[in-house]
Structure formats: C-alpha cells, structure tokens
Write a protein that holds these residues in place. Sequence first.
Motif, PDB file in Angstrom:
ATOM      1  N   ALA A  71      42.682  54.929 -12.231  1.00 26.25           N
ATOM      2  CA  ALA A  71      42.403  55.974 -11.246  1.00 26.25           C
ATOM      3  C   ALA A  71      40.896  56.135 -11.020  1.00 26.25           C
ATOM      4  O   ALA A  71      40.470  56.641  -9.986  1.00 26.25           O
ATOM      5  N   ALA A  72      40.092  55.687 -11.980  1.00 29.58           N
ATOM      6  CA  ALA A  72      38.638  55.795 -11.860  1.00 29.58           C
ATOM      7  C   ALA A  72      38.063  54.786 -10.861  1.00 29.58           C
ATOM      8  O   ALA A  72      36.955  54.970 -10.360  1.00 29.58           O
ATOM      9  N   GLU A  73      38.807  53.713 -10.573  1.00 25.12           N
ATOM     10  CA  GLU A  73      38.341  52.712  -9.613  1.00 25.12           C
ATOM     11  C   GLU A  73      38.389  53.277  -8.201  1.00 25.12           C
ATOM     12  O   GLU A  73      39.317  53.998  -7.846  1.00 25.12           O
ATOM     13  N   ALA A  74      37.398  52.926  -7.414  1.00 31.68           N
ATOM     14  CA  ALA A  74      37.357  53.380  -6.025  1.00 31.68           C
ATOM     15  C   ALA A  74      38.514  52.756  -5.247  1.00 31.68           C
ATOM     16  O   ALA A  74      38.842  51.586  -5.442  1.00 31.68           O
ATOM     17  N   SER A  75      39.125  53.530  -4.365  1.00 29.63           N
ATOM     18  CA  SER A  75      40.230  52.982  -3.578  1.00 29.63           C
ATOM     19  C   SER A  75      39.712  52.086  -2.458  1.00 29.63           C
ATOM     20  O   SER A  75      40.419  51.200  -2.002  1.00 29.63           O
ATOM     21  N   ARG A  76      38.476  52.308  -2.011  1.00 31.91           N
ATOM     22  CA  ARG A  76      37.837  51.449  -1.003  1.00 31.91           C
ATOM     23  C   ARG A  76      36.381  51.240  -1.399  1.00 31.91           C
ATOM     24  O   ARG A  76      35.704  52.174  -1.794  1.00 31.91           O
ATOM     25  N   GLU A  77      35.934  50.003  -1.271  1.00 30.10           N
ATOM     26  CA  GLU A  77      34.527  49.692  -1.499  1.00 30.10           C
ATOM     27  C   GLU A  77      34.193  48.344  -0.885  1.00 30.10           C
ATOM     28  O   GLU A  77      35.079  47.615  -0.440  1.00 30.10           O
ATOM     29  N   ASN A  78      32.902  48.024  -0.854  1.00 30.14           N
ATOM     30  CA  ASN A  78      32.432  46.745  -0.335  1.00 30.14           C
ATOM     31  C   ASN A  78      31.649  46.068  -1.446  1.00 30.14           C
ATOM     32  O   ASN A  78      30.677  46.633  -1.945  1.00 30.14           O
ATOM     33  N   VAL A  79      32.081  44.874  -1.834  1.00 32.46           N
ATOM     34  CA  VAL A  79      31.409  44.104  -2.878  1.00 32.46           C
ATOM     35  C   VAL A  79      31.073  42.729  -2.318  1.00 32.46           C
ATOM     36  O   VAL A  79      31.962  42.009  -1.855  1.00 32.46           O
TER      37      VAL A  79
END
Length: 97
Positions: A71-79
């Motif tokens: 749950a700590a991981e972002a649901s949306r991101e750019n890598v």
Amino acid sequence: MKSSFENSSRYETGAKPGEDLFAGGNFPFEGKRVVALTFSHYPYDPRPRRAAEALAKQGAIVEVICLRETAAEASRENVAGVNITRVPLNRRRGGKL
C-alpha cells in the motif's frame, strides 16, 4: 526476390547494413503509444523494465500496468520515462487446492 530481412524496416528507412538506425534522430517509435500489461511488480521484473525503457528512449509514450506490491507504493508514477499504473491485486500461484 528480396528476403524477409531485406523487407524489414531497416531498408524502409534507407539505412544500410551495419549502419545505426537511430543516428541523426531517426526514431521509429517517436509519438507512438505503447502499453504493457504485466502480472508482476515493476520495476523489479527486469524483462518488461528493459523493454519499456528501450521503447521510451526511442521516443514512444510507454504505459506499464502492473501489480501493486504494498500500500506504500505509489499507484501512479513515472520512472525513466515510463508511466506506471499499479493495480492493487495479490500475486498468487497454485491450483484449486
């Protein structure tokens, strides 16, 4: 009669054998949209990560839909130029028993 290799995109772009296809800013995926759906955790699985990052470097707009590990991981991101959407599903293996 041309072989299937000679009919490939290398010859359609005018590049000669041994010549860099992407020299001079010739990016065949520029502006194209790509989506990858993977039943694993991105970026921890190297196979989809390498493919997605390679396409992004060639100018493609890349979206990866993958599993959300915590749950700590972002649901949306750019890598590394790759748009990541994480879905909160558990990865399970096994049969009915």
